[in-house]
Design a protein around this motif. Structure first.
Motif, short mmCIF file in Angstrom:
data_model
loop_
_atom_site.label_atom_id
_atom_site.label_comp_id
_atom_site.label_asym_id
_atom_site.label_seq_id
_atom_site.Cartn_x
_atom_site.Cartn_y
_atom_site.Cartn_z
N MET A 103 43.85 1.95 -16.41
CA MET A 103 43.17 2.88 -15.51
C MET A 103 44.01 3.06 -14.27
O MET A 103 44.24 2.13 -13.52
N PHE B 33 42.01 9.90 -21.86
CA PHE B 33 41.36 9.89 -20.55
C PHE B 33 40.93 11.31 -20.17
O PHE B 33 41.58 12.28 -20.52
N TYR B 48 37.05 7.29 -20.40
CA TYR B 48 38.26 6.98 -21.14
C TYR B 48 37.91 6.27 -22.44
O TYR B 48 36.80 5.75 -22.59
N TYR B 50 39.76 3.76 -25.68
CA TYR B 50 40.91 2.99 -26.16
C TYR B 50 41.07 3.10 -27.67
O TYR B 50 41.97 2.48 -28.24
N GLY B 58 34.27 5.98 -16.27
CA GLY B 58 35.20 5.90 -15.17
C GLY B 58 34.50 5.98 -13.84
O GLY B 58 33.31 5.70 -13.72
#
Lengths: 116, 113
Positions: A103, B33, B48, B50, B58
């Motif tokens: 992030m 993202f 986001y 993975y 977020g």
């Protein structure tokens, strides 16, 4: 928490002169640092990054940035500016110790204007 | 060449409507993202992912949702559009977590009237 500050909304420089775009950061651990550039109506493009090692990082289009841990800075530089360098520049940081994964936190951006 | 695309590039909608913005990448990246870009705020992370079936909130996730049913796509849905969601939206992807570079799409300019 991680944060980035770009203290200048706009930087004006004459073509052929050196340019500096400033960035300071705050992290609790060690930082990963990035510079991105955005041209009008386009997405962000990666310029360079600092992960570890040499404090002077070289990137695309002749840009470089210097990591300064004591000043928590990562200023973007170029020895000789081109009119085509005019764009919006973003600094970004990620705390190496951040368990939240990949992030990034972005600065507010600095508009670089290079005049002929 | 691998790329990341967004559609539509421009969208005008009305308050209260549901809107979905598409993001498609051919990098075969695991990480994707969504950001919004507003004057004075830089880019702020919305959601986001993975990997397939993984999604995370977020910094500014309220009013937005995402789903990841395959590696290539991460659509962003505004459940009930509000004028405060007028913004430029960017999708990005990266191969690894950690120090990896993110690659950005061209953006979607959304106006909510």
């Amino acid at each position: 928490a991680q944060s980035v500050a770009q203290p200048e909304d706009q930087v004006n420089v004459a073509e052929g002169n050196p340019l500096t775009v400033k960035c300071t950061y705050s992290v609790s651990g060690n930082p990963y640092l990035f510079w991105y550039v955005q041209y009008p109506n386009r997405g962000l493009q990666f310029l360079l990054k600092y992960i570890t090692g040499d404090n002077l990082v070289k990137g695309s289009y002749g840009f470089e940035a210097e990591f300064n841990k004591s000043q928590t800075s990562f200023h973007l530089k170029k020895p000789s500016a081109l009119v085509s360098d005019s764009a919006l520049y973003f600094c970004a940081v990620r705390d190496m110790n951040n368990n939240a994964g990949n992030m990034l936190t972005f600065g507010g951006g600095t508009r670089l204007m290079v005049k002929p | 060449d691998a790329e990341i695309t967004q559609s539509p590039r421009h969208k005008i909608t009305e308050t209260g409507r549901q809107v979905t913005l598409a993001c498609h990448q051919t990098w075969n990246h695991n990480n994707m993202f969504w950001y919004r870009q507003d004057l004075g705020h830089g880019l702020r992370l919305i959601h986001y992912s993975y990997g397939v079936h993984d999604t995370n909130k977020g910094e500014v996730s309220d009013g937005y949702s995402v789903s990841r049913s395959n590696t290539e796509d991460l659509p962003l849905t505004l459940e009930s559009a509000a004028s405060s969601q007028t913004s430029v939206y960017f999708c990005a992807s990266s191969e690894y977590r950690g120090s990896d570079t993110q690659y950005f799409g061209p953006g979607t300019r959304l106006t909510v009237l």
